[in-house]
Motif scaffolding. Sequence first.
Motif, PDB file in Angstrom:
ATOM      1  N   THR A 162       0.940  -1.493   0.023  1.00 18.15           N
ATOM      2  CA  THR A 162       0.022   0.033  -0.231  1.00 18.15           C
ATOM      3  C   THR A 162       0.936   1.151  -0.015  1.00 18.15           C
ATOM      4  O   THR A 162       0.483   2.364   0.205  1.00 18.15           O
ATOM      5  N   ASP A 197     -11.192   4.397  -1.960  1.00 12.16           N
ATOM      6  CA  ASP A 197     -10.142   4.982  -1.617  1.00 12.16           C
ATOM      7  C   ASP A 197     -10.567   6.376  -0.982  1.00 12.16           C
ATOM      8  O   ASP A 197      -9.735   7.165  -0.275  1.00 12.16           O
ATOM      9  N   ASP A 215       2.338   6.234   2.555  1.00 10.63           N
ATOM     10  CA  ASP A 215       1.614   5.365   2.784  1.00 10.63           C
ATOM     11  C   ASP A 215       0.160   5.554   3.527  1.00 10.63           C
ATOM     12  O   ASP A 215       0.514   6.096   4.611  1.00 10.63           O
ATOM     13  N   ASN A 217      -2.136   3.936   4.413  1.00 13.26           N
ATOM     14  CA  ASN A 217      -2.859   2.774   4.822  1.00 13.26           C
ATOM     15  C   ASN A 217      -2.540   2.224   6.160  1.00 13.26           C
ATOM     16  O   ASN A 217      -3.120   2.091   7.085  1.00 13.26           O
ATOM     17  N   ARG A 249       4.546   0.487  -5.069  1.00 10.68           N
ATOM     18  CA  ARG A 249       3.043   0.235  -4.837  1.00 10.68           C
ATOM     19  C   ARG A 249       2.153  -0.254  -5.663  1.00 10.68           C
ATOM     20  O   ARG A 249       2.119   0.223  -6.661  1.00 10.68           O
ATOM     21  N   GLY A 251      -0.803  -1.628  -4.134  1.00 11.46           N
ATOM     22  CA  GLY A 251      -2.189  -1.487  -3.431  1.00 11.46           C
ATOM     23  C   GLY A 251      -2.996  -0.306  -3.250  1.00 11.46           C
ATOM     24  O   GLY A 251      -2.216   0.954  -3.114  1.00 11.46           O
ATOM     25  N   ASP A 253      -5.228   2.572  -1.076  1.00 15.73           N
ATOM     26  CA  ASP A 253      -5.436   2.971   0.066  1.00 15.73           C
ATOM     27  C   ASP A 253      -6.312   2.126   0.990  1.00 15.73           C
ATOM     28  O   ASP A 253      -6.195   2.205   2.124  1.00 15.73           O
ATOM     29  N   GLY A 255      -6.496  -1.004   0.865  1.00 13.03           N
ATOM     30  CA  GLY A 255      -5.959  -2.081   0.997  1.00 13.03           C
ATOM     31  C   GLY A 255      -6.471  -3.104   0.078  1.00 13.03           C
ATOM     32  O   GLY A 255      -6.253  -4.387  -0.029  1.00 13.03           O
TER      33      GLY A 255
END
Length: 555
Positions: A162, A197, A215, A217, A249, A251, A253, A255
């Motif tokens: 993420t 998101d 990040d 998340n 990255r 993923g 936000d 997940g």
Amino acid sequence: MRRVLTATTAVAAVTACLTVQPAGAGPAISGEREFLVLYAEDTSPGTARAAVRAAGGIVLEENTTLGYATVRTAETGFVTSVLRAEALAGVAPNRPVAALPRNDASDLSARAAATPAPTATGSTGPGKPVAERQWDMRQIQTEAAHAVTKGDKRVLVGVMDTGVDASHPDIAPNFDRTLSRNFTVDIPEDANGVEIDGPCASEPDKACTDPADIDENEHGTHIASTIAAPDDGIGITGVAPNVTIVNLRTGQDSGQFFLKPTLDALVYAADNGIDVVNMSYYLDPWAWNCANDPTASAEERAQQRTVIRAVNRALRYAHGKGVTLIAAAGNDKSDYTKVITDTTSPNFATLPGQQPRKRQVPPSCVSQPSEGQHVIPVSATGVSGRKAYYSSFGLGYIKVAAPGGDKVDNVDGRPDDEIGIWAAYPEQVGRAGGTIRADGTPAVPYVVKEGDAYYASLQGTSMAAPHAAGVAALIVSRYGQEDPVHGGLTLDPDEVERRLLGTAVPRACPDPATYTYTWDLGGEAKETSTQTCEGTRNANGFFGSGVVNANQAVS
């Protein structure tokens, strides 16, 4: 189960990725959809592109290395036409293109109200140094391993997750900003209007593409620090504290993880000298992809087949270019070699009205990337060494085990954050979600502050995989050779796997092999899960070849 596999809450871009959208294609209009189209192997890009056009699609972007394209179309029969074309091998919805960002919030606080209230547990609080809570590192003997090697800066570990908070002091010294990339675009909501998101909020222009050093998340940051937090007396120490972290990255936000970012990240890792990648997730929207799913429409079956084929194509490519592939095994408490009842798929609507349904999943169905080709799936252990209650398993599926945390692995089965996995936690996530108060103090027992940084206790096979990835990075550091193509070090992934599995500490199935886990969440009745371990001491469905051991891997 969360999409990310947590049970609690100077190189150019890929040169093969070409933007080929013709002039006048313009922005999306009502009725248009976006697909990922997989080209047939040994088909020229020109031939495949012509087949896409004949089906009514416009190629927006193309990856000629693996042979896939992002395509926009308004043709209702597009999927059927693609499936009939000999030059094309598969098709899967990419993401809604009509869902426009809602710029009614400037930061993550808009999502805070949707964050579930955390459950207080038995953590002893902030008085205990976070480094002393790293039972996981003692379990795999990292201190002894570090007397031999702490890793080599020339070894690159890609965190496909993420995002990574590069400002955290247990990330910053080992983070490579130049190589890091974000392959995702924020998705405000799905086709049913369900928030994914949330509003696109990245400064300065509310763009939907976040920088490659944040990040929003928590998941990727926790994993990155477990792999390579420096041994500098601050906070925690990672499994391989001298190796380099690269944020790849893949993923959202939310997940959730989708097909195209995973393919793009694997190609990028392969072409840019990444030695190890950690993939602590499964690909949405299907927890398992079934080529002949009787509950699915023709388009949904095509999507599941395409995910299997495309991811395996990317995994083979990365493996062939020297990338060791580590994945989390899953948190379903399920034996992946038996029939499983799935009630969560599809968990992302690409068409209005699409909803999850109940289906029986046979072993022939595949969870990607953990069941993909050349991948090392990792199950999770708790502080006692038992397989964690939530960890998925299966003889022939699990290759190795590693600490993932098991907060009910104690005498009374009451949750205790002390026996989770402690690692870095992004401050902005905590402030947005209410786990960090306005005055900077932690609001929940599974988050602590030490110095100017925050740490969280999580559990999951997501937390187990980076321990194995860290040991793999130590192996490359110890035994790798000069990489004549990219510089740095390299080691054949098959050799890395041989050493990783061959030096793991065998752990037998419980006796009796059918084991009932029991835990108490404070309700009227205790929770239970009965699971059966198959196999021998040296190869079984709970632990594979055994629990990874950093010291034995490098000694």
